[in-house]
Design an enzyme around this catalytic site. Structure first.
Site, PDB file in Angstrom:
ATOM      1  N   TRP A   1      -9.227   5.707  -0.344  1.00 25.59           N
ATOM      2  CA  TRP A   1      -9.789   6.320  -1.546  1.00 25.59           C
ATOM      3  C   TRP A   1      -8.883   5.928  -2.703  1.00 25.59           C
ATOM      4  CZ3 TRP A   1      -8.342   9.045   2.836  1.00 25.59           C
ATOM      5  CH2 TRP A   1      -7.039   9.581   2.826  1.00 25.59           C
TER       6      TRP A   1
ATOM      7  N   ARG B   1      -0.066   4.543   3.005  1.00 21.40           N
ATOM      8  CA  ARG B   1       0.026   4.271   4.432  1.00 21.40           C
ATOM      9  C   ARG B   1       0.320   5.460   5.336  1.00 21.40           C
ATOM     10  NH1 ARG B   1       4.194  -0.490   4.702  1.00 21.40           N
ATOM     11  NH2 ARG B   1       4.643  -0.022   2.503  1.00 21.40           N
TER      12      ARG B   1
ATOM     13  N   GLU C   1      -5.240   3.288 -10.478  1.00 17.93           N
ATOM     14  CA  GLU C   1      -5.953   2.024 -10.235  1.00 17.93           C
ATOM     15  C   GLU C   1      -7.111   1.882 -11.210  1.00 17.93           C
ATOM     16  OE1 GLU C   1      -6.404   2.971  -5.763  1.00 17.93           O
ATOM     17  OE2 GLU C   1      -6.205   0.793  -5.869  1.00 17.93           O
TER      18      GLU C   1
ATOM     19  N   CYS D   1       0.824  -1.219   0.000  1.00 15.88           N
ATOM     20  CA  CYS D   1       0.000   0.000   0.000  1.00 15.88           C
ATOM     21  C   CYS D   1       0.851   1.259   0.000  1.00 15.88           C
ATOM     22  CB  CYS D   1      -0.931  -0.008   1.210  1.00 15.88           C
ATOM     23  SG  CYS D   1      -1.918   1.501   1.352  1.00 15.88           S
TER      24      CYS D   1
HETATM   25  N1  ARG Z   1      -6.903  -1.634  -6.947  1.00 13.23           N
HETATM   26  C1  ARG Z   1      -8.218  -1.897  -6.443  1.00 13.23           C
HETATM   27  C2  ARG Z   1      -9.256  -1.371  -7.426  1.00 13.23           C
HETATM   28  O1  ARG Z   1      -8.883  -0.797  -8.394  1.00 13.23           O
HETATM   29  C3  ARG Z   1      -8.436  -1.261  -5.084  1.00 13.23           C
HETATM   30  C4  ARG Z   1      -7.390  -1.575  -4.028  1.00 13.23           C
HETATM   31  C5  ARG Z   1      -7.407  -0.634  -2.857  1.00 13.23           C
HETATM   32  N2  ARG Z   1      -7.147   0.713  -3.283  1.00 13.23           N
HETATM   33  C6  ARG Z   1      -7.172   1.795  -2.488  1.00 13.23           C
HETATM   34  N3  ARG Z   1      -6.925   2.942  -3.029  1.00 13.23           N
HETATM   35  N4  ARG Z   1      -7.399   1.700  -1.202  1.00 13.23           N
HETATM   36  O2  ARG Z   1     -10.441  -1.477  -7.248  1.00 13.23           O
END
Ligand code: ARG
Length: 361
Positions: free
Chosen positions: A230, A63, A235, A60
Site C-alpha cells: 500500500w 519490509r 510517494e 523498501c
Molecule cells: N513509488 C511508486 C508510486 O508512487 C510505487 C512503488 C511501490 N510502493 C509501495 N508503497 N509499495 O507509484
C-alpha cells in the site's frame, strides 16, 4: 543454475524448519536440471522465495510485513486472456475495497528465450500525453502511452486516464486490454482545513502494483510477477504529484495558500509539500483506503531491523531510497547506515520491452 538452485533450496527448507529431507529434494532438482535445463518450484518454495525477495528489497521501507505476502501461483496460464484474468483478480484481491492486502501473482517463468512480460510499469497508472501546449497527465507515462496508442488504444486525453494492460508472450505481438473502471479504486484529494484544495481536482489510485520487475528465485526468472503493497503518503504527495517532472503541483498548492512563490526564503515549496502530503493522508484515511505516513513507516522499518537481528540475519538496505523525501532527518533511518548488498531471491529491474536503451521507468 544448479549452484543457485542448491543455495535456495537449502535456505528455503532451513528457514521453514520443516521435518523434511533436503537431500532428496536437492537430488530431484539436480536431476531435473541435468535432464531439462531447468526445474520447477513447489508452491512452498515459490511462496518462500517471493517473501524472501521482498525481505531482500533494499529500497523498501515496508519490509516489516514480508511474511504476510499473499502468493498466487498462476504458472499454468496458457494465453494472454488467462493472464489478463489473473491481473484483474490480483487487482480485486489487493484492493479489497480499500483494506489493501499485499500480494504477488506469479506467471510462468522464463524458459530459454520464451518469456511472459507485462509491459506496464504498474498495473494501474495514468497516461501521459505529450501535446504541443504541454504534457497532459503523468509525464512518466509518455513513452508507454505512445506505445499503447500505436497498438490501437485510444486515450481520452485527460489528466488521469487509466492505461490499458499490455501483455506479451514470447515474441508475439503484445495484446492490450482495458481495465474495467469499476475495478480501479481511486481517492479524490481534499484537505482537512483548506476548502479550496478540492478544486485542484487531484486524485490518485489506491493500489501501487509494480508489474515490470523480474523475480529471481533459485536461478529461475519470473519475468512477469506483479506485486503490491500500500502507499506511503510521500510517494504521492512528495513525488508523483509534486516532482517538477511529474504532476508539478507545488506552485498551484502554494498559490492556493497565498504564498509568494518568488521568495525562496519563505519556504513556499516546503510548506506546500506538507499540505499536499496532509491532504493525501487525510483523504485516504477518510475514505478508509490503506496508507501509511512516513513516520509510522520509519518506525515499522526499525522493528523490521530488530526482528531481522533476532533471527540472526543482518538486514541490507539502500539508504538513498529508504529515507523518506519529507523530513528525512526526523526519522531514525537517516542516522543509520546499511549494507547495500543484493541478496537473492530478489526483485530486479528489467529493460522495458518498448525501449531501445536500457534503464528503469
Ligand atoms: N513509488 C511508486 C508510486 O508512487 C510505487 C512503488 C511501490 N510502493 C509501495 N508503497 N509499495 O507509484
Amino acid at each position: 543454475m544448479w549452484k543457485k538452485a542448491e543455495d535456495f533450496i537449502r535456505q528455503c527448507y532451513t528457514e521453514l524448519d520443516k521435518p523434511f529431507n533436503i537431500d532428496s529434494r536437492l537430488q530431484e532438482v539436480k536431476t531435473a536440471i541435468e535432464q531439462t535445463g531447468t526445474y520447477e518450484h513447489t508452491y512452498e518454495e515459490l511462496e518462500f522465495g517471493a517473501k524472501a525477495a521482498w525481505r531482500n528489497s533494499n529500497r523498501c521501507i515496508g519490509r516489516l510485513f514480508w511474511e504476510s505476502l499473499h502468493v498466487v501461483d498462476q504458472r499454468s496460464v496458457k494465453n494472454e486472456d488467462d493472464i489478463y484474468e489473473g491481473l484483474l483478480e490480483h487487482i480485486d484481491y489487493a484492493t479489497n475495497e480499500g483494506r489493501i492486502r499485499s500480494a504477488i501473482t506469479i506467471f510462468p517463468p522464463q524458459l530459454g528465450g520464451e518469456r511472459v512480460r507485462v509491459w506496464n510499469h504498474q498495473l494501474i497508472r495514468y497516461a501521459g500525453y505529450d501535446e504541443p501546449a504541454g504534457v497532459i497527465g503523468d509525464p512518466a507515462s509518455i513513452e508507454f502511452t505512445n506505445f499503447c496508442r500505436q497498438l490501437g488504444w485510444k486515450g481520452g486525453g485527460g489528466s488521469f486516464d487509466i492505461l490499458p494492460l499490455v501483455i506479451q508472450i514470447g515474441e508475439a505481438q503484445p495484446k492490450w486490454f482495458e481495465i474495467p473502471l469499476e475495478k480501479v479504486l481511486e481517492v479524490q484529494l481534499r484537505h482537512p482545513e483548506f476548502d479550496w484544495f478540492k478544486d485542484l481536482q487531484l486524485k490518485w489510485y489506491a493500489v501501487p502494483i509494480i508489474s515490470d520487475m523480474r523475480l529471481e528465485i533459485g536461478g529461475i526468472d519470473y519475468t512477469a510477477a506483479p506485486f503490491n503493497g500500500w502507499y506511503m503518503e510521500t510517494e504521492i504527495g512528495a513525488r508523483n504529484l509534486a516532482d517538477s517532472f511529474r504532476y508539478n503541483m507545488l506552485p498551484a498548492v502554494a498559490e492556493g495558500m497565498g504564498l509568494n512563490t518568488r521568495r525562496n526564503t519563505i519556504l513556499w515549496k516546503d510548506r506546500a509539500l506538507i499540505e499536499l502530503n496532509q491532504a493525501v493522508l487525510y483523504s485516504y484515511k477518510t475514505d478508509k483506503v490503506s496508507i501509511v505516513d512516513h513516520h509510522s513507516a520509519a518506525e515499522q522499518f526499525q522493528l523490521f531491523l530488530e526482528k531481522e537481528k533476532t533471527c540472526s540475519r543482518d538486514a541490507t538496505g539502500d539508504w538513498t531510497w529508504l529515507i523518506p523525501p519529507v523530513s528525512p532527518a526526523a526519522t531514525k533511518i537517516f542516522h543509520q547506515s546499511f549494507e547495500n548488498r543484493m541478496d537473492t531471491p530478489n526483485y530486479f529491474y528489467q529493460k522495458p520491452p518498448y525501449r531501445k536503451r536500457s534503464g528503469q521507468n
